[in-house]
Design an enzyme around this catalytic site. Structure first.
Site, PDB file in Angstrom:
ATOM      1  N   GLY A 192      28.092 -34.624 -78.661  1.00  0.00           N
ATOM      2  CA  GLY A 192      28.134 -35.658 -79.683  1.00  0.00           C
ATOM      3  C   GLY A 192      26.830 -35.742 -80.455  1.00  0.00           C
ATOM      4  CG  LEU A 238      29.301 -34.290 -83.409  1.00  0.00           C
ATOM      5  CD1 LEU A 238      30.768 -34.127 -83.823  1.00  0.00           C
ATOM      6  CD2 LEU A 238      28.910 -33.222 -82.391  1.00  0.00           C
ATOM      7  CG  HIS A 289      27.189 -30.379 -83.487  1.00  0.00           C
ATOM      8  ND1 HIS A 289      26.162 -31.297 -83.525  1.00  0.00           N
ATOM      9  CD2 HIS A 289      27.154 -29.832 -82.248  1.00  0.00           C
ATOM     10  CE1 HIS A 289      25.545 -31.306 -82.356  1.00  0.00           C
ATOM     11  NE2 HIS A 289      26.114 -30.422 -81.570  1.00  0.00           N
ATOM     12  CD  GLN A 326      24.273 -30.383 -70.373  1.00  0.00           C
ATOM     13  OE1 GLN A 326      25.468 -30.135 -70.282  1.00  0.00           O
ATOM     14  NE2 GLN A 326      23.568 -29.965 -71.418  1.00  0.00           N
ATOM     15  CB  VAL A 355      22.866 -25.124 -89.198  1.00  0.00           C
ATOM     16  CG1 VAL A 355      22.889 -25.834 -90.544  1.00  0.00           C
ATOM     17  CG2 VAL A 355      24.131 -24.268 -89.031  1.00  0.00           C
TER      18      VAL A 355
HETATM   19  O1  PAF Z   1      24.821 -27.596 -76.017  1.00  0.00           O
HETATM   20  C1  PAF Z   1      25.368 -28.646 -75.621  1.00  0.00           C
HETATM   21  O2  PAF Z   1      25.594 -29.582 -76.397  1.00  0.00           O
HETATM   22  C2  PAF Z   1      25.738 -28.785 -74.157  1.00  0.00           C
HETATM   23  O3  PAF Z   1      24.826 -28.128 -73.341  1.00  0.00           O
HETATM   24  C3  PAF Z   1      27.173 -28.346 -73.844  1.00  0.00           C
HETATM   25  C4  PAF Z   1      27.373 -26.859 -74.133  1.00  0.00           C
HETATM   26  C5  PAF Z   1      28.151 -29.155 -74.685  1.00  0.00           C
HETATM   27  C6  PAF Z   1      27.491 -28.574 -72.359  1.00  0.00           C
HETATM   28  O4  PAF Z   1      27.358 -29.909 -72.008  1.00  0.00           O
END
Ligand code: PAF
Length: 286
Positions: free
Chosen positions: A31, A33, A37, A60, A175
């Site tokens: 998100g 974005l 994206h 993560q 980008v």
């Molecule tokens: O690059 C990201 O936004 C994140 O690491 C992903 C690939 C959506 C995984 O959570």
């Protein structure tokens, strides 16, 4: 007028939607974005039916990182997705993504051990696990990753190859803002002064790219060039000249390289890279 996006919040809803959605391309996101994206989604929509996932993945982030503060902007995200031609957005909650009693995680290998993997222990285990789950939930034919997170792209490519996941990973260009700064959700953390300084990161990388174009192949020279200029933004955590396939650090003459860096600018930890001596098409074929 942009068409609307079908919002899916559960795996069951994804399965029902997926049933007759044809040839699907997945853009995984967290998100917040931005234009980067948007371009990924536009490419996915040009190739077939596009679905984006929006999920700030707790596994993560290390405990000292910005999981709680990570920008969240669902309404604006959905407007951007609609405008970019996205058919559906999968927006699961944490309990939908990680069910009680789960016992399995993906353990990434050597390629995830250096650079971002060294700076952020456990990060790629979290990325691989959530991406593998998204692949299982959505069952896309293609998935789209910017090479802005170059190591993430290589780690996902390697996971898809080694776990025989039957998905085409489409690498996409970085980008950038008009002044060169790579677009990133974390740019939102920058104050106006930090934003001005942050452009030194891409300037350093572009200087290495220019040296490469003039014939410089010595890894130490390229590393010193980047560090000299990028330091105007802050003290880089690392400046790396690595092989784009293995991500092992290069010494001496480089035939191809990914020049990458990470640097904290104020509250934002920013990463960026340039790829030298190798095209995105070659990267896609790995
Ligand atoms: O690059 C990201 O936004 C994140 O690491 C992903 C690939 C959506 C995984 O959570």
């Amino acid at each position: 007028m942009a068409s609307s996006v079908t919002v899916l919040r559960t795996v069951r809803e994804v399965r029902e939607w997926r049933g007759d959605a044809g040839d699907v391309g997945l853009v995984p996101t967290m998100g917040a974005l931005h234009g980067g994206h948007r371009r990924l989604v536009e490419r996915a929509a040009a190739d077939g039916v596009a679905i984006a996932s929006i999920f700030v993945n707790p596994t993560q982030f290390a405990p000292n990182e910005d999981y709680r503060a990570y920008p969240r902007s669902e309404e604006a995200d959905l407007a951007l997705l609609a405008d970019a031609g996205c058919a559906a957005a999968f927006i699961p909650g944490v309990e939908e993504m990680y069910r009680p009693g789960e016992d399995m995680r993906v353990v990434p290998g050597d390629i995830a051990s250096r650079l971002e993997g060294a700076a952020r222990p456990g990060h790629f285990a979290g990325v691989c696990t959530v991406v593998a789950k998204l692949f299982g939930m959505v069952r896309p034919a293609r998935t789209y990753f910017s090479h802005k997170d170059f190591q993430q792209l290589r780690v996902v490519q390697t996971m898809v190859r080694d776990l025989a996941l039957w998905i085409r990973v489409v690498p996409f260009e970085i980008v950038r803002e008009p002044d060169g700064l790579a677009m990133s959700s974390r740019n939102a953390y920058l104050t106006p002064d930090e934003r001005r300084r942050a452009v030194a990161l891409s300037r350093g990388l572009f200087a290495a790219r220019d040296e490469w174009a003039r014939g410089t192949r010595d890894a130490a020279t390229l590393r010193a060039t980047v560090r000299g200029i990028a330091s105007d933004a802050g003290t880089p955590e690392y400046v790396s000249i690595a092989d784009p396939v293995t991500l092992r650090e290069l010494e001496g003459r480089a035939e191809r390289a990914v020049v990458s860096l990470a640097c904290r600018v104020g509250r934002a930890r920013l990463i960026d890279n340039v790829l030298l001596g190798m095209s995105l098409d070659e990267l896609a074929r790995l």
